[in-house]
Every structure is written in structure tokens, then in C-alpha cells.
Design an enzyme around this catalytic site. Structure first.
Site, short mmCIF file in Angstrom:
data_model
loop_
_atom_site.label_atom_id
_atom_site.label_comp_id
_atom_site.label_asym_id
_atom_site.label_seq_id
_atom_site.Cartn_x
_atom_site.Cartn_y
_atom_site.Cartn_z
N CYS A 61 0.78 0.82 -5.77
CA CYS A 61 0.39 -0.53 -6.20
C CYS A 61 -0.71 -0.42 -7.25
O CYS A 61 -1.66 0.35 -7.08
CB CYS A 61 -0.10 -1.34 -5.00
SG CYS A 61 -0.57 -3.01 -5.45
N CYS A 65 -7.56 -2.47 -4.29
CA CYS A 65 -8.16 -2.92 -3.02
C CYS A 65 -8.66 -1.69 -2.25
O CYS A 65 -7.85 -0.82 -1.88
CB CYS A 65 -7.12 -3.67 -2.20
SG CYS A 65 -6.16 -4.85 -3.18
N CYS A 68 -6.95 -0.33 0.97
CA CYS A 68 -5.49 -0.25 1.07
C CYS A 68 -4.91 1.14 0.80
O CYS A 68 -5.09 1.71 -0.28
CB CYS A 68 -4.85 -1.26 0.15
SG CYS A 68 -3.06 -1.34 0.43
N CYS A 105 8.31 -10.37 8.72
CA CYS A 105 7.46 -10.46 7.53
C CYS A 105 7.71 -9.25 6.63
O CYS A 105 7.55 -8.10 7.06
CB CYS A 105 6.00 -10.50 7.98
SG CYS A 105 4.87 -10.64 6.61
N CYS A 137 8.89 -14.44 6.52
CA CYS A 137 7.61 -14.49 5.83
C CYS A 137 7.63 -13.40 4.76
O CYS A 137 8.19 -12.32 4.98
CB CYS A 137 6.48 -14.23 6.83
SG CYS A 137 4.87 -13.98 6.05
N CYS A 197 0.03 -18.51 5.09
CA CYS A 197 -0.59 -17.56 6.01
C CYS A 197 -1.70 -16.89 5.22
O CYS A 197 -1.42 -16.18 4.25
CB CYS A 197 0.45 -16.55 6.48
SG CYS A 197 -0.25 -15.18 7.41
N ARG A 269 -3.93 -14.99 14.19
CA ARG A 269 -3.22 -13.73 14.51
C ARG A 269 -4.18 -12.56 14.63
O ARG A 269 -4.94 -12.26 13.70
CB ARG A 269 -2.15 -13.45 13.44
CG ARG A 269 -1.29 -12.23 13.74
CD ARG A 269 -0.07 -12.15 12.83
NE ARG A 269 0.66 -13.40 12.86
CZ ARG A 269 0.73 -14.27 11.84
NH1 ARG A 269 0.15 -13.99 10.70
NH2 ARG A 269 1.39 -15.40 11.95
N1 SAM Z 1 0.33 -6.63 -2.00
C1 SAM Z 1 0.32 -7.85 -1.31
C2 SAM Z 1 -1.07 -8.45 -1.20
O1 SAM Z 1 -2.04 -7.76 -1.39
O2 SAM Z 1 -1.14 -9.64 -0.94
C3 SAM Z 1 0.93 -7.77 0.07
C4 SAM Z 1 0.70 -6.58 0.95
S1 SAM Z 1 -0.98 -6.26 1.42
C5 SAM Z 1 -0.86 -4.68 2.18
C6 SAM Z 1 -1.26 -7.43 2.74
C7 SAM Z 1 -2.59 -7.44 3.42
O3 SAM Z 1 -2.73 -6.34 4.30
C8 SAM Z 1 -3.83 -7.36 2.57
O4 SAM Z 1 -4.18 -8.57 1.98
C9 SAM Z 1 -4.89 -6.93 3.57
O5 SAM Z 1 -5.53 -8.08 4.12
C10 SAM Z 1 -4.08 -6.21 4.66
N2 SAM Z 1 -4.42 -4.77 4.71
C11 SAM Z 1 -4.06 -3.83 3.81
N3 SAM Z 1 -4.58 -2.63 4.15
C12 SAM Z 1 -5.28 -2.83 5.29
C13 SAM Z 1 -6.05 -1.96 6.12
N4 SAM Z 1 -6.22 -0.68 5.85
N5 SAM Z 1 -6.63 -2.50 7.23
C14 SAM Z 1 -6.47 -3.80 7.52
N6 SAM Z 1 -5.76 -4.66 6.77
C15 SAM Z 1 -5.18 -4.18 5.66
C1 DTB Z 2 -1.95 -9.19 7.38
O1 DTB Z 2 -2.94 -9.94 7.34
N1 DTB Z 2 -1.92 -7.99 7.94
C2 DTB Z 2 -0.65 -7.34 7.76
C3 DTB Z 2 0.18 -8.46 7.05
N2 DTB Z 2 -0.78 -9.49 6.84
C4 DTB Z 2 0.91 -8.16 5.82
C5 DTB Z 2 -0.77 -6.05 7.03
C6 DTB Z 2 -1.69 -5.07 7.71
C7 DTB Z 2 -1.60 -3.80 6.97
C8 DTB Z 2 -2.41 -2.73 7.61
C9 DTB Z 2 -2.35 -1.44 6.84
C10 DTB Z 2 -0.99 -0.84 6.70
O2 DTB Z 2 -0.25 -0.73 7.71
O3 DTB Z 2 -0.63 -0.43 5.59
FE1 SF4 Z 3 -1.61 -3.63 -3.52
FE2 SF4 Z 3 -2.53 -2.98 -1.14
FE3 SF4 Z 3 -3.98 -4.55 -2.72
FE4 SF4 Z 3 -1.65 -5.51 -1.61
S1 SF4 Z 3 -3.51 -4.90 -0.55
S2 SF4 Z 3 -2.36 -5.73 -3.73
S3 SF4 Z 3 -0.44 -3.59 -1.60
S4 SF4 Z 3 -3.43 -2.40 -3.13
#
Ligand code: SAM
Ligand code: DTB
Ligand code: SF4
Length: 337
Positions: A61, A65, A68, A105, A137, A197, A269
Site C-alpha cells: 500500500c 500508516c 500498518c 468485510c 462491508c 463504520c 466493535r
Molecule cells: N486501506 C484501507 C484503509 O486504510 O482504510 C482499508 C484497510 S486498513 C488495514 C483498515 C484499518 O485497519 C485501518 O484504518 C486501521 O484502523 C486498522 N489497522 C491496520 N493495521 C492495524 C494494526 N496493526 N493494529 C490495529 N489496527 C490496525
Molecule cells: C477495523 O477497524 N479493524 C479491522 C477492519 N476495521 C478492517 C482491521 C484490523 C487489521 C489489523 C491488522 C491486520 O490484520 O492486518
Molecule cells: Fe494502506 Fe494499511 Fe494505511 Fe490502509 S491502513 S491505507 S492498507 S497502509
């Protein structure tokens, strides 16, 4: 004469920051009692919504973030995967449904949704999954209103897009997009008639004030988000937040309870981070007003508790899976005092 109801109908902009802080800082027992009063009134007190996550496009990506594992900016254990074929995704959806989930989702590691064959394929998948009787979702990054309309027309019910943290702390975590970009997508989603959400993550080094500002931002949305995921950071090796200390269980529960009080009709949630929580800590979260979890051994890329463990926990607590239609009826019937 109109008497002020004991538990008033939830309103956006209902609380000032100082009032939110007062709620959060209540003695734990009083805070849980207040959250329970609201929970018993506005939610099915024994229902827990079960959602399953499927990463349909993983890793690489362009966003940065810091939490992530899918960001291309960090060297993490995640293997990048291109967009999955529609049949493979529907196969996973069928498994999720058979396993007891009511919401499916789909997450894509995209900065934003681009028109073209990939989005067309997602729309086709959304149609098929919603025809299977699952609530669909999507969470795929930034989205224009016309794209949100196309998703809605294909049968998508909900779009997930998290604010993640306070406006003030946000630039410490992400610099490749702004807080206002996130809010704009939420507006586009709402205008298209999709459910919203939106939630955040605790444990990224933010202060209690940042956590409360996030809740205030969510509770100021008009109407409130339909669901509010509260994630505990899953610290993944290679990400800049890999060494973060976990948030204390009691602080996590306080935030859940405050969210429940601020947004009485929203599903709250208990999202990422449950593998590190005891059954007792999760039970406290349910007591504080959480009424949804992700079900299945994997979130997007990181582990989640075994399904059998979760069903056991629900059984031990006498809680049951919430049927989406019943949940909607329950919300319609829940009248203010
Ligand atoms: N790329 C899209 C976005 O950022 O909206 C969708 C996927 S992103 C992985 C969805 C959400 O997962 C993020 O907004 C974040 O709140 C959560 N998330 C990602 N990595 C995480 C982590 N290591 N621990 C907890 N939540 C995480
Ligand atoms: C949300 O708030 N948590 C979920 C869903 N929305 C998309 C994602 C959590 C991701 C946790 C890190 C991972 O598994 O990559
Ligand atoms: Fe990309 Fe992860 Fe950020 Fe979603 S949370 S925009 S997948 S880097």
C-alpha cells in the site's frame, strides 16, 4: 410540560470535551453502570454481531500508516498478494457464513478506489456475496461519492473507514493523507446511503486526551456512525510502532464504555488485539457496551482468536450471535425514555 428523559435520545455534538472527560474519569463502577444503562436501553443486551474479515488485496500500500503491516514503506512479514479472484472470495464468504458470521468485510490495501477492471471485479464480488445473504462491508481506502453509489447499488451495505486517532495526533501516524480526506470519504459514503463504520486504534503512543478527541470526532458525525470499531494496536515487526506498550485493560474498557455512552445506537466493535486479551478482559468490554467482534482465525494479515474459543466465550457469558435484521428491528423499537 415536557420532562427531560433520564436517558435522552443520542444527539451529535451532545457533549463538550470536558463533559466527555468527566464521563471517562468516573469511578470505574459508575462508568460501567452508566454504559450498561444505555446499552440495555438502546441495544440488544445479549446480542453480539459476528463479522468476518477477508483481505482481498494484500500489502504494497502506498500510504505510510505507521501501525500498518501492509504499508509499502516498511519491511514487514506480510507477503503482498494481488486482488483475489471473485470465485476465491465468494468461497471464503461461504465459509464465513457456514462458520456463523453475518457480516463479511472485504479489505483492500489501496490508498483509494480507482475506476477500472479491478473495481468492476469488486462490484461483481459484492453482488455475489450479498446474494448469499451476508451483509457486505468494504474497506478499500478513499472513495468518491459516485463510487460509493456503485458499491451501494451492487449490494454493499457498509463502508469501513477509520479516523484512527485525534486530529492532533494524526500527523504523527500518517502523513500521506489528511484527517479531512478521511472525513470527506465518510461524507461520500453517507451520501450514497451506505452505513458508516468508523473507529480507531488505541496504543499508538497517543494520550488519553487524543483517545477522547477521537471519540468526540466520531460522536460529532451526524448521524453517529452505524458501527465503531475500537482496535488495540497489533504491533507488527518492521512497522515503526512495533515496540509500543499495550494499553492497560482498564483504560481500554473505559474507552469502550465512553464510546457506548456517547453513541448509544451504534454497534461498538471490540476489534483487533483480542489475541492479547484474556477472556475476562473481553467480558469487561462486553459489560462496558461492546457488542461486536471479528470472528475467524485471521483479521486482515494478523491472527485473531480461534472460532471455537470465541463461541465458548459467548456461551460462557450467555451471549448469542446478533442477526442483522433483528438488530435493525431492535434499534427501531428502542424508544427514548
Ligand atoms: N486501506 C484501507 C484503509 O486504510 O482504510 C482499508 C484497510 S486498513 C488495514 C483498515 C484499518 O485497519 C485501518 O484504518 C486501521 O484502523 C486498522 N489497522 C491496520 N493495521 C492495524 C494494526 N496493526 N493494529 C490495529 N489496527 C490496525
Ligand atoms: C477495523 O477497524 N479493524 C479491522 C477492519 N476495521 C478492517 C482491521 C484490523 C487489521 C489489523 C491488522 C491486520 O490484520 O492486518
Ligand atoms: Fe494502506 Fe494499511 Fe494505511 Fe490502509 S491502513 S491505507 S492498507 S497502509
Amino acid at each position: 410540560m415536557q420532562l427531560t428523559p433520564l436517558i435522552p435520545e443520542p444527539m451529535p455534538n451532545q457533549y463538550t470535551f470536558d463533559e466527555i472527560r468527566e464521563i471517562h474519569d468516573l469511578p470505574f463502577t459508575t462508568l460501567i453502570f452508566r454504559a450498561q444503562q444505555i446499552h440495555q436501553k438502546f441495544q440488544d443486551p445479549a446480542g453480539v454481531q459476528l463479522c468476518t474479515l477477508q483481505s482481498i488485496k494484500t500489502g504494497q500500500c502506498p500510504e505510510n500508516c505507521k501501525y500498518c503491516p501492509q504499508s509499502a514503506h516498511y519491511d514487514t512479514p506480510v507477503d503482498a498478494e494481488p486482488l483475489m479472484d471473485s470465485e476465491d472470495i465468494t468461497g471464503k464468504a461461504a465459509e464465513a457464513k457456514a462458520g456463523g458470521a453475518s457480516r463479511f468485510c472485504m479489505g483492500a490495501a489501496w490508498r483509494d478506489v480507482r475506476d477500472g477492471p479491478q473495481f468492476d471485479s469488486v462490484l461483481d464480488t459484492v453482488r455475489k456475496v450479498s446474494d448469499m445473504g451476508l451483509e457486505v462491508c468494504c474497506t478499500m481506502g478513499m472513495l468518491r461519492e459516485d463510487q460509493a453509489v456503485r458499491l451501494k447499488e451492487a449490494g454493499c451495505a457498509v463502508y469501513n473507514h477509520n479516523l484512527d486517532t485525534s486530529r492532533e495526533f494524526y500527523p504523527e501516524i500518517i502523513t500521506t493523507r489528511t484527517y479531512d480526506d478521511r472525513l470527506q470519504t465518510l461524507k461520500n459514503v453517507r451520501k450514497a446511503g451506505l452505513e458508516v463504520c468508523a473507529g480507531g486504534i488505541l496504543g499508538m503512543g497517543e494520550s488519553t486526551e487524543d483517545r477522547l478527541r477521537l471519540l468526540m470526532e466520531l460522536a460529532d458525525l451526524d448521524p453517529h456512525p452505524d458501527s465503531v470499531p475500537i482496535n488495540a494496536l497489533v504491533p507488527v515487526p518492521g512497522t515503526p510502532l512495533e515496540n509500543m506498550e499495550p494499553v492497560s485493560c482498564f483504560e481500554f474498557v473505559r474507552i469502550i464504555a465512553t464510546a457506548r455512552i456517547l453513541m448509544p445506537r451504534s454497534i461498538v466493535r471490540l476489534s483487533a488485539g483480542r489475541t492479547e486479551m484474556s477472556a475476562e478482559a473481553q467480558a469487561l468490554c462486553f459489560l462496558a457496551g461492546a457488542n461486536s467482534i471479528f470472528l475467524g482465525e485471521k483479521l486482515l494479515t494478523t491472527p485473531n482468536p480461534e472460532k471455537s474459543e470465541d463461541f465458548r466465550l459467548l456461551k460462557d457469558l450467555g451471549l448469542y450471535p446478533l442477526d442483522p435484521e433483528e438488530a435493525r428491528n431492535f434499534h427501531r423499537q428502542a424508544e427514548p425514555a
